[in-house]
Design an enzyme around this catalytic site. Sequence first.
Site, PDB file in Angstrom:
ATOM      1  CE1 TYR A   1       1.755  17.121  -9.009  1.00 12.86           C
ATOM      2  CE2 TYR A   1       3.918  17.720  -9.858  1.00 12.86           C
ATOM      3  CZ  TYR A   1       2.862  17.962  -8.993  1.00 12.86           C
ATOM      4  OH  TYR A   1       2.919  19.013  -8.132  1.00 12.86           O
TER       5      TYR A   1
ATOM      6  CG  ASN B   1      -4.755  17.451  -0.404  1.00  9.79           C
ATOM      7  OD1 ASN B   1      -5.675  17.127   0.335  1.00  9.79           O
ATOM      8  ND2 ASN B   1      -3.491  17.339  -0.063  1.00  9.79           N
TER       9      ASN B   1
ATOM     10  CB  CYS C   1      -0.300  17.697  -2.169  1.00  9.67           C
ATOM     11  SG  CYS C   1      -0.579  18.944  -0.915  1.00  9.67           S
ATOM     12  CG  HIS C   2       4.637  18.466   1.185  1.00  7.03           C
ATOM     13  ND1 HIS C   2       3.548  18.041   1.925  1.00  7.03           N
ATOM     14  CD2 HIS C   2       5.712  17.923   1.770  1.00  7.03           C
ATOM     15  CE1 HIS C   2       3.984  17.283   2.926  1.00  7.03           C
ATOM     16  NE2 HIS C   2       5.287  17.187   2.850  1.00  7.03           N
TER      17      HIS C   2
ATOM     18  CD  GLU D   1       8.778  15.458   4.258  1.00  2.42           C
ATOM     19  OE1 GLU D   1       8.990  14.949   3.153  1.00  2.42           O
ATOM     20  OE2 GLU D   1       7.659  15.669   4.720  1.00  2.42           O
TER      21      GLU D   1
END
Length: 167
Positions: free
Chosen positions: A105, A128, A136-137, A163
């Site tokens: 952040y 969002n 946003c994750h 990912e």
Amino acid sequence: MKTNLIELTVSTPNGKFIARYSEKGLAELNFPGAKAPVAPKRSEGGPVPSNISKWHRATQSALEKILAGGEPRELPPLDWAGATDFQKSVWRQLLKISGGKTRSYGEIARAIGKPKAVRAVGGACGANPIPVLVPCHRVLAANNKLGGFSGGLDWKRQLLAKEGVKF
DNA sequence: GTCACCTTAGAAG
DNA sequence: CTTCTAAGGTGAC
């Protein structure tokens, strides 16, 4: 004014996401399981405009790609009407994060020239309307801590795991 | 106006 | 190392 959003579903191995489109592009995307505030009522109203149909195809493929741990080839236009400048700035930064990478952040806050607005960045992420496509994750707290997630911390973990992100 | 939120760096104990 | 504090932006009450 209350823009008439056209609601379509996106089927994925993870469930059915709900996408809503305005005349300008994808305006909202919901996780499967999220209670649907309105009933799907598009078919009777009329045919889905061809441009929206095209966007929906892009949304579907982008979503599948991301859920498979990859990066979307292309995104549909996103309708951020109603968002504040601050939020748009934050989301623009999020779109630059490529698959498998994460930012904190604090880094986002710094990137938009407001290094002290870290909590505000968290707020913008929470606001969002298009999770997953606007990743946003992929935003973790400092020191690679998970942080929070209003749409369900569970999704955040799963998406990151796909990912290959460890922490 | 007040409070809670997907936060963080720094100072104090 | 743990605990506490202050600071930004925004929306709900």
